[in-house]
Design a protein around this motif. Sequence first.
Motif, PDB file in Angstrom:
ATOM      1  N   ASP A 149       0.828  -1.212   0.000  1.00 30.78           N
ATOM      2  CA  ASP A 149       0.000   0.000   0.000  1.00 30.78           C
ATOM      3  C   ASP A 149       0.863   1.262   0.000  1.00 30.78           C
ATOM      4  O   ASP A 149       0.585   2.213  -0.727  1.00 30.78           O
ATOM      5  N   ILE A 150       1.885   1.279   0.819  1.00 31.61           N
ATOM      6  CA  ILE A 150       2.728   2.479   0.928  1.00 31.61           C
ATOM      7  C   ILE A 150       3.559   2.666  -0.336  1.00 31.61           C
ATOM      8  O   ILE A 150       3.730   3.795  -0.812  1.00 31.61           O
TER       9      ILE A 150
ATOM     10  N   GLU B  11      -9.220  -5.760   8.637  1.00 32.64           N
ATOM     11  CA  GLU B  11      -9.742  -4.717   9.514  1.00 32.64           C
ATOM     12  C   GLU B  11      -9.055  -3.418   9.132  1.00 32.64           C
ATOM     13  O   GLU B  11      -7.865  -3.420   8.783  1.00 32.64           O
ATOM     14  N   PRO B  12      -9.770  -2.290   9.216  1.00 32.42           N
ATOM     15  CA  PRO B  12      -9.148  -1.010   8.851  1.00 32.42           C
ATOM     16  C   PRO B  12      -8.119  -0.593   9.891  1.00 32.42           C
ATOM     17  O   PRO B  12      -8.167  -1.052  11.034  1.00 32.42           O
ATOM     18  N   PRO B  13      -7.187   0.273   9.500  1.00 31.78           N
ATOM     19  CA  PRO B  13      -6.263   0.817  10.497  1.00 31.78           C
ATOM     20  C   PRO B  13      -7.022   1.703  11.483  1.00 31.78           C
ATOM     21  O   PRO B  13      -8.113   2.190  11.172  1.00 31.78           O
ATOM     22  N   LYS B  14      -6.438   1.895  12.657  1.00 31.20           N
ATOM     23  CA  LYS B  14      -6.979   2.848  13.628  1.00 31.20           C
ATOM     24  C   LYS B  14      -6.421   4.215  13.247  1.00 31.20           C
ATOM     25  O   LYS B  14      -5.210   4.389  13.139  1.00 31.20           O
ATOM     26  N   VAL B  15      -7.319   5.171  13.021  1.00 29.81           N
ATOM     27  CA  VAL B  15      -6.914   6.510  12.596  1.00 29.81           C
ATOM     28  C   VAL B  15      -7.460   7.515  13.598  1.00 29.81           C
ATOM     29  O   VAL B  15      -8.648   7.488  13.928  1.00 29.81           O
ATOM     30  N   LYS B  16      -6.582   8.379  14.085  1.00 29.11           N
ATOM     31  CA  LYS B  16      -6.962   9.433  15.029  1.00 29.11           C
ATOM     32  C   LYS B  16      -6.422  10.756  14.532  1.00 29.11           C
ATOM     33  O   LYS B  16      -5.322  10.819  13.983  1.00 29.11           O
ATOM     34  N   CYS B  17      -7.206  11.818  14.732  1.00 27.49           N
ATOM     35  CA  CYS B  17      -6.736  13.156  14.400  1.00 27.49           C
ATOM     36  C   CYS B  17      -6.021  13.708  15.629  1.00 27.49           C
ATOM     37  O   CYS B  17      -6.618  13.829  16.697  1.00 27.49           O
ATOM     38  N   GLU B  18      -4.730  13.998  15.495  1.00 31.04           N
ATOM     39  CA  GLU B  18      -3.950  14.529  16.608  1.00 31.04           C
ATOM     40  C   GLU B  18      -4.147  16.029  16.778  1.00 31.04           C
ATOM     41  O   GLU B  18      -3.822  16.582  17.817  1.00 31.04           O
ATOM     42  N   THR B  19      -4.662  16.691  15.750  1.00 33.07           N
ATOM     43  CA  THR B  19      -4.904  18.129  15.786  1.00 33.07           C
ATOM     44  C   THR B  19      -6.342  18.355  16.230  1.00 33.07           C
ATOM     45  O   THR B  19      -7.269  17.864  15.591  1.00 33.07           O
ATOM     46  N   MET B  20      -6.523  19.090  17.316  1.00 32.20           N
ATOM     47  CA  MET B  20      -7.880  19.382  17.759  1.00 32.20           C
ATOM     48  C   MET B  20      -8.511  20.316  16.730  1.00 32.20           C
ATOM     49  O   MET B  20      -7.949  21.357  16.405  1.00 32.20           O
ATOM     50  N   VAL B  21      -9.661  19.904  16.204  1.00 33.35           N
ATOM     51  CA  VAL B  21     -10.265  20.630  15.095  1.00 33.35           C
ATOM     52  C   VAL B  21     -11.766  20.771  15.316  1.00 33.35           C
ATOM     53  O   VAL B  21     -12.417  19.863  15.852  1.00 33.35           O
ATOM     54  N   TYR B  22     -12.303  21.908  14.917  1.00 34.81           N
ATOM     55  CA  TYR B  22     -13.747  22.169  14.972  1.00 34.81           C
ATOM     56  C   TYR B  22     -14.340  21.607  13.685  1.00 34.81           C
ATOM     57  O   TYR B  22     -14.261  22.233  12.631  1.00 34.81           O
TER      58      TYR B  22
ATOM     59  N   LEU C 260      -9.855  -2.112  -0.081  1.00 36.23           N
ATOM     60  CA  LEU C 260      -9.503  -0.706   0.134  1.00 36.23           C
ATOM     61  C   LEU C 260      -8.063  -0.605   0.610  1.00 36.23           C
ATOM     62  O   LEU C 260      -7.519  -1.547   1.193  1.00 36.23           O
ATOM     63  N   THR C 261      -7.448   0.537   0.366  1.00 39.73           N
ATOM     64  CA  THR C 261      -6.036   0.728   0.697  1.00 39.73           C
ATOM     65  C   THR C 261      -5.861   1.987   1.543  1.00 39.73           C
ATOM     66  O   THR C 261      -6.815   2.735   1.767  1.00 39.73           O
ATOM     67  N   ILE C 262      -4.632   2.224   1.952  1.00 41.30           N
ATOM     68  CA  ILE C 262      -4.294   3.461   2.666  1.00 41.30           C
ATOM     69  C   ILE C 262      -4.653   4.657   1.783  1.00 41.30           C
ATOM     70  O   ILE C 262      -5.133   5.683   2.262  1.00 41.30           O
ATOM     71  N   ASN C 263      -4.433   4.524   0.494  1.00 46.21           N
ATOM     72  CA  ASN C 263      -4.785   5.591  -0.451  1.00 46.21           C
ATOM     73  C   ASN C 263      -6.273   5.962  -0.329  1.00 46.21           C
ATOM     74  O   ASN C 263      -6.629   7.145  -0.352  1.00 46.21           O
ATOM     75  N   SER C 264      -7.145   4.967  -0.198  1.00 51.73           N
ATOM     76  CA  SER C 264      -8.587   5.215  -0.053  1.00 51.73           C
ATOM     77  C   SER C 264      -8.859   6.057   1.190  1.00 51.73           C
ATOM     78  O   SER C 264      -9.682   6.980   1.155  1.00 51.73           O
ATOM     79  N   ILE C 265      -8.177   5.744   2.273  1.00 50.98           N
ATOM     80  CA  ILE C 265      -8.378   6.474   3.529  1.00 50.98           C
ATOM     81  C   ILE C 265      -7.879   7.911   3.390  1.00 50.98           C
ATOM     82  O   ILE C 265      -8.542   8.850   3.829  1.00 50.98           O
ATOM     83  N   VAL C 266      -6.716   8.089   2.756  1.00 50.29           N
ATOM     84  CA  VAL C 266      -6.162   9.436   2.555  1.00 50.29           C
ATOM     85  C   VAL C 266      -7.171  10.304   1.808  1.00 50.29           C
ATOM     86  O   VAL C 266      -7.471  11.429   2.230  1.00 50.29           O
ATOM     87  N   TYR C 267      -7.716   9.785   0.724  1.00 49.58           N
ATOM     88  CA  TYR C 267      -8.672  10.562  -0.059  1.00 49.58           C
ATOM     89  C   TYR C 267      -9.980  10.783   0.706  1.00 49.58           C
ATOM     90  O   TYR C 267     -10.598  11.833   0.589  1.00 49.58           O
ATOM     91  N   GLY C 268     -10.389   9.802   1.508  1.00 57.20           N
ATOM     92  CA  GLY C 268     -11.579   9.969   2.342  1.00 57.20           C
ATOM     93  C   GLY C 268     -11.396  11.066   3.375  1.00 57.20           C
ATOM     94  O   GLY C 268     -12.285  11.908   3.576  1.00 57.20           O
ATOM     95  N   LEU C 269     -10.235  11.084   4.040  1.00 63.76           N
ATOM     96  CA  LEU C 269      -9.949  12.128   5.029  1.00 63.76           C
ATOM     97  C   LEU C 269      -9.871  13.497   4.366  1.00 63.76           C
ATOM     98  O   LEU C 269     -10.398  14.486   4.889  1.00 63.76           O
ATOM     99  N   GLN C 270      -9.211  13.544   3.231  1.00 62.37           N
ATOM    100  CA  GLN C 270      -9.108  14.820   2.520  1.00 62.37           C
ATOM    101  C   GLN C 270     -10.500  15.330   2.145  1.00 62.37           C
ATOM    102  O   GLN C 270     -10.788  16.521   2.268  1.00 62.37           O
ATOM    103  N   TYR C 271     -11.367  14.438   1.725  1.00 61.23           N
ATOM    104  CA  TYR C 271     -12.724  14.817   1.334  1.00 61.23           C
ATOM    105  C   TYR C 271     -13.502  15.383   2.525  1.00 61.23           C
ATOM    106  O   TYR C 271     -14.315  16.299   2.365  1.00 61.23           O
ATOM    107  N   LEU C 272     -13.260  14.845   3.733  1.00 64.09           N
ATOM    108  CA  LEU C 272     -13.937  15.377   4.918  1.00 64.09           C
ATOM    109  C   LEU C 272     -13.642  16.864   5.123  1.00 64.09           C
ATOM    110  O   LEU C 272     -14.483  17.602   5.631  1.00 64.09           O
ATOM    111  N   PHE C 273     -12.437  17.294   4.737  1.00 62.95           N
ATOM    112  CA  PHE C 273     -12.100  18.710   4.885  1.00 62.95           C
ATOM    113  C   PHE C 273     -12.719  19.555   3.769  1.00 62.95           C
ATOM    114  O   PHE C 273     -12.966  20.737   3.956  1.00 62.95           O
ATOM    115  N   LEU C 274     -12.955  18.969   2.626  1.00 63.12           N
ATOM    116  CA  LEU C 274     -13.584  19.699   1.525  1.00 63.12           C
ATOM    117  C   LEU C 274     -15.100  19.750   1.687  1.00 63.12           C
ATOM    118  O   LEU C 274     -15.736  20.751   1.357  1.00 63.12           O
TER     119      LEU C 274
END
Length: 184
Positions: free
Chosen positions: A38-39, A90-101, A124-138
């Motif tokens: 994946d990496i 199973e998916p990786p455990k993902v946490k946001c370390e930056t406190m965000v509103y 699904l891959t790490i790439n899928s998660i990256v794009y999913g997280l990025q989409y949450l900000f958009l």
Amino acid sequence: MIKLFSMKNQKKDGSDVGAPKSGTQKRASAAQLRITKDINELTLPKTCDTEFPDPDDLLTFKLIICPDEGFYRGGRFIFSFKVGPNYPHEPPKVKCETMVYHPNIDLEGNVCLNILREDWKPVLTINSIVYGLQYLFLEPNPEDPLNKEAAEVLQNNRRLFEQNVVKSMKGGYIGNVYFDRCLK
């Protein structure tokens, strides 16, 4: 950027990731093999970067997202990834370390993203998660919130939501919650 080695090439050389120094060989787990793949195949958008605190441990790393558009433009958000032994089942455990509103990220850093929960599939891959997280900000999703207050403000007063996001990214209080500055 760290130099990533493919486990296949290391096996040819007679070495193995995580092999004890005593000379006995330890086989790479399925999770290690898959995360290496994946990496190696990761195609990060220009707004994202990865950090590997321990270059020998591909199962624990950070993703940095710096949105260049939307409410969160100019911010810098760090996510920690912990890949378990049952990956990719199973998916990786993902946490946001930056406190965000954010309606989909609570104040403890838990992330509400369907592919990190019930919609995860081994294809699904790490790439899928990256794009999913990025989409949450958009496109924050107030329909599936972890931070119900932020979701309610987004639904009822988009302008106030945007003001709260900017105020939180500059460092300050939203209600009685203090946010550290996260602008780049």
